[in-house]
Scaffold this motif. Sequence first.
Motif, PDB file in Angstrom:
ATOM      1  N   ILE A 167      79.864  95.143 135.314  1.00  0.00           N
ATOM      2  CA  ILE A 167      79.781  93.770 135.013  1.00  0.00           C
ATOM      3  C   ILE A 167      80.799  92.877 135.609  1.00  0.00           C
ATOM      4  CG2 ILE A 167      79.180  91.903 133.602  1.00  0.00           C
ATOM      5  CD1 ILE A 167      77.870  93.975 131.778  1.00  0.00           C
ATOM      6  N   ILE A 168      80.449  91.883 136.379  1.00  0.00           N
ATOM      7  CA  ILE A 168      81.286  91.231 136.958  1.00  0.00           C
ATOM      8  C   ILE A 168      80.941  89.627 136.562  1.00  0.00           C
ATOM      9  CG2 ILE A 168      82.412  92.452 138.812  1.00  0.00           C
ATOM     10  CD1 ILE A 168      80.747  91.061 140.825  1.00  0.00           C
ATOM     11  N   LEU A 169      81.838  88.706 136.452  1.00  0.00           N
ATOM     12  CA  LEU A 169      81.250  87.220 136.082  1.00  0.00           C
ATOM     13  C   LEU A 169      82.601  86.439 136.308  1.00  0.00           C
ATOM     14  CD1 LEU A 169      81.068  86.910 132.285  1.00  0.00           C
ATOM     15  CD2 LEU A 169      81.813  88.863 133.276  1.00  0.00           C
ATOM     16  N   GLY A 170      82.379  85.328 136.197  1.00  0.00           N
ATOM     17  CA  GLY A 170      83.290  84.328 136.331  1.00  0.00           C
ATOM     18  C   GLY A 170      84.089  83.903 134.900  1.00  0.00           C
ATOM     19  N   ASP A 171      84.752  82.957 135.210  1.00  0.00           N
ATOM     20  CA  ASP A 171      85.646  82.486 133.972  1.00  0.00           C
ATOM     21  C   ASP A 171      85.491  81.114 133.419  1.00  0.00           C
ATOM     22  OD1 ASP A 171      86.917  81.271 136.214  1.00  0.00           O
ATOM     23  OD2 ASP A 171      88.834  81.292 135.748  1.00  0.00           O
ATOM     24  N   ALA A 172      84.209  80.644 133.680  1.00  0.00           N
ATOM     25  CA  ALA A 172      83.922  79.338 133.439  1.00  0.00           C
ATOM     26  C   ALA A 172      83.378  79.153 131.904  1.00  0.00           C
ATOM     27  CB  ALA A 172      82.771  78.642 134.207  1.00  0.00           C
ATOM     28  N   SER A 173      83.351  77.962 131.473  1.00  0.00           N
ATOM     29  CA  SER A 173      82.946  77.947 130.146  1.00  0.00           C
ATOM     30  C   SER A 173      81.278  78.091 130.098  1.00  0.00           C
ATOM     31  CB  SER A 173      83.225  76.520 129.595  1.00  0.00           C
ATOM     32  OG  SER A 173      82.730  75.609 130.368  1.00  0.00           O
ATOM     33  N   GLY A 174      80.561  77.981 128.996  1.00  0.00           N
ATOM     34  CA  GLY A 174      79.366  78.222 129.019  1.00  0.00           C
ATOM     35  C   GLY A 174      78.912  79.795 129.119  1.00  0.00           C
ATOM     36  N   VAL A 175      77.886  79.925 129.997  1.00  0.00           N
ATOM     37  CA  VAL A 175      77.308  81.358 130.185  1.00  0.00           C
ATOM     38  C   VAL A 175      78.591  82.557 130.264  1.00  0.00           C
ATOM     39  CG1 VAL A 175      76.014  82.983 131.687  1.00  0.00           C
ATOM     40  CG2 VAL A 175      75.179  80.836 130.754  1.00  0.00           C
ATOM     41  N   ASP A 176      79.618  82.118 131.222  1.00  0.00           N
ATOM     42  CA  ASP A 176      80.535  83.209 131.479  1.00  0.00           C
ATOM     43  C   ASP A 176      81.505  83.427 130.047  1.00  0.00           C
ATOM     44  OD1 ASP A 176      79.929  82.852 133.981  1.00  0.00           O
ATOM     45  OD2 ASP A 176      81.831  81.863 134.774  1.00  0.00           O
ATOM     46  N   LYS A 177      81.998  82.425 129.322  1.00  0.00           N
ATOM     47  CA  LYS A 177      82.423  82.681 128.219  1.00  0.00           C
ATOM     48  C   LYS A 177      81.772  83.464 127.240  1.00  0.00           C
ATOM     49  CE  LYS A 177      85.553  80.637 124.801  1.00  0.00           C
ATOM     50  NZ  LYS A 177      85.781  79.215 124.355  1.00  0.00           N
ATOM     51  N   LEU A 178      80.430  82.730 126.903  1.00  0.00           N
ATOM     52  CA  LEU A 178      79.597  83.357 126.103  1.00  0.00           C
ATOM     53  C   LEU A 178      79.307  84.904 126.223  1.00  0.00           C
ATOM     54  CD1 LEU A 178      77.325  80.510 125.395  1.00  0.00           C
ATOM     55  CD2 LEU A 178      79.112  81.235 123.718  1.00  0.00           C
ATOM     56  N   VAL A 179      79.141  85.130 127.426  1.00  0.00           N
ATOM     57  CA  VAL A 179      78.711  86.599 127.800  1.00  0.00           C
ATOM     58  C   VAL A 179      80.079  87.487 127.694  1.00  0.00           C
ATOM     59  CG1 VAL A 179      78.140  88.096 129.755  1.00  0.00           C
ATOM     60  CG2 VAL A 179      76.842  86.155 129.253  1.00  0.00           C
ATOM     61  N   GLN A 180      81.182  87.051 127.989  1.00  0.00           N
ATOM     62  CA  GLN A 180      82.258  87.717 127.805  1.00  0.00           C
ATOM     63  C   GLN A 180      82.428  87.937 126.287  1.00  0.00           C
ATOM     64  OE1 GLN A 180      86.156  86.688 129.564  1.00  0.00           O
ATOM     65  NE2 GLN A 180      85.109  85.409 131.006  1.00  0.00           N
ATOM     66  N   ARG A 215      82.610  91.847 124.532  1.00  0.00           N
ATOM     67  CA  ARG A 215      83.847  91.818 124.002  1.00  0.00           C
ATOM     68  C   ARG A 215      83.402  92.583 122.460  1.00  0.00           C
ATOM     69  NH1 ARG A 215      87.808  94.112 125.067  1.00  0.00           N
ATOM     70  NH2 ARG A 215      88.449  92.545 126.670  1.00  0.00           N
ATOM     71  N   SER A 216      82.314  91.784 121.844  1.00  0.00           N
ATOM     72  CA  SER A 216      82.096  92.189 120.630  1.00  0.00           C
ATOM     73  C   SER A 216      81.251  93.549 120.594  1.00  0.00           C
ATOM     74  CB  SER A 216      81.186  90.951 120.079  1.00  0.00           C
ATOM     75  OG  SER A 216      79.802  91.228 120.674  1.00  0.00           O
ATOM     76  N   GLN A 217      80.807  94.119 121.686  1.00  0.00           N
ATOM     77  CA  GLN A 217      80.099  95.286 121.627  1.00  0.00           C
ATOM     78  C   GLN A 217      81.271  96.273 122.269  1.00  0.00           C
ATOM     79  OE1 GLN A 217      76.598  95.420 120.722  1.00  0.00           O
ATOM     80  NE2 GLN A 217      77.445  93.380 119.879  1.00  0.00           N
ATOM     81  N   ASN A 218      82.432  96.042 122.445  1.00  0.00           N
ATOM     82  CA  ASN A 218      83.441  96.979 122.900  1.00  0.00           C
ATOM     83  C   ASN A 218      82.940  97.528 124.482  1.00  0.00           C
ATOM     84  OD1 ASN A 218      85.175  96.673 120.895  1.00  0.00           O
ATOM     85  ND2 ASN A 218      83.969  97.777 119.653  1.00  0.00           N
ATOM     86  N   TYR A 219      82.251  96.799 125.369  1.00  0.00           N
ATOM     87  CA  TYR A 219      81.832  97.210 126.601  1.00  0.00           C
ATOM     88  C   TYR A 219      83.046  97.283 127.349  1.00  0.00           C
ATOM     89  CZ  TYR A 219      78.856  98.607 130.381  1.00  0.00           C
ATOM     90  OH  TYR A 219      78.124  99.093 131.459  1.00  0.00           O
ATOM     91  N   PRO A 220      83.360  98.284 128.149  1.00  0.00           N
ATOM     92  CA  PRO A 220      84.567  98.069 128.916  1.00  0.00           C
ATOM     93  C   PRO A 220      84.710  97.904 130.244  1.00  0.00           C
ATOM     94  CG  PRO A 220      84.099 100.344 128.519  1.00  0.00           C
ATOM     95  CD  PRO A 220      83.047  99.565 127.777  1.00  0.00           C
ATOM     96  N   ASN A 221      83.345  97.964 131.004  1.00  0.00           N
ATOM     97  CA  ASN A 221      83.279  97.880 132.268  1.00  0.00           C
ATOM     98  C   ASN A 221      82.923  96.467 132.885  1.00  0.00           C
ATOM     99  OD1 ASN A 221      83.380 100.684 132.218  1.00  0.00           O
ATOM    100  ND2 ASN A 221      81.176 100.956 132.102  1.00  0.00           N
ATOM    101  N   VAL A 222      83.868  95.676 132.614  1.00  0.00           N
ATOM    102  CA  VAL A 222      83.669  94.082 132.993  1.00  0.00           C
ATOM    103  C   VAL A 222      85.118  93.700 133.803  1.00  0.00           C
ATOM    104  CG1 VAL A 222      83.540  92.038 131.685  1.00  0.00           C
ATOM    105  CG2 VAL A 222      82.583  93.954 130.695  1.00  0.00           C
ATOM    106  N   ARG A 223      84.753  92.999 134.550  1.00  0.00           N
ATOM    107  CA  ARG A 223      85.855  92.285 135.563  1.00  0.00           C
ATOM    108  C   ARG A 223      85.323  91.025 135.557  1.00  0.00           C
ATOM    109  NH1 ARG A 223      85.081  95.175 140.583  1.00  0.00           N
ATOM    110  NH2 ARG A 223      84.027  96.449 139.323  1.00  0.00           N
ATOM    111  N   VAL A 224      86.529  89.916 135.240  1.00  0.00           N
ATOM    112  CA  VAL A 224      86.421  88.392 135.397  1.00  0.00           C
ATOM    113  C   VAL A 224      86.982  88.078 136.725  1.00  0.00           C
ATOM    114  CG1 VAL A 224      86.950  86.432 134.233  1.00  0.00           C
ATOM    115  CG2 VAL A 224      86.137  88.366 132.974  1.00  0.00           C
ATOM    116  N   TYR A 225      86.388  87.424 137.255  1.00  0.00           N
ATOM    117  CA  TYR A 225      86.665  87.014 138.705  1.00  0.00           C
ATOM    118  C   TYR A 225      87.342  85.398 138.402  1.00  0.00           C
ATOM    119  CZ  TYR A 225      85.307  90.831 141.711  1.00  0.00           C
ATOM    120  OH  TYR A 225      84.873  91.879 142.295  1.00  0.00           O
TER     121      TYR A 225
END
Length: 126
Positions: free
Chosen positions: A33-46, A50-60
């Motif tokens: 999963i890739i996503l941005g670093d904005a507030s709103g959806v980006d932050k909530l999805v991150q 994180r709460s699911q301990n999902y490791p395959n994430v990169r934040v652009y």
Amino acid sequence: MTKIVMVSGSRSIMNISPGMQSLNRIMELNFSIILGDASGVDKLVQEYLRSQNYPNVRVYFALWSGNGKPRNVTGFETVGVQGSYSDRDKVMCSVCDYGLALWDGRSRGTRDNINRTERKTKIIRI
């Protein structure tokens, strides 16, 4: 080869529950999963990932003139992209295999991402 899903969405959205089923399916498939670093959806999805301990994430994030730094990052690996938020989004769109857009129907940035990724994005209107 692992498939990459770009998650994007509106800053105005404060509840991502309509997208949870899709996010859970992405995790079941062990996609990156890739996503941005904005507030709103980006932050909530991150936060959810994180709460699911999902490791395959990169934040652009946007480097602007080389001085940019990530915002709203909850401990995931980060990738700096030279230029603005739009430049960051263009790079993410170019590397993803699929997209998931949580959209308020008004956000121009999310609309542009949907247009850039064409038919490979699932759109959830919130």
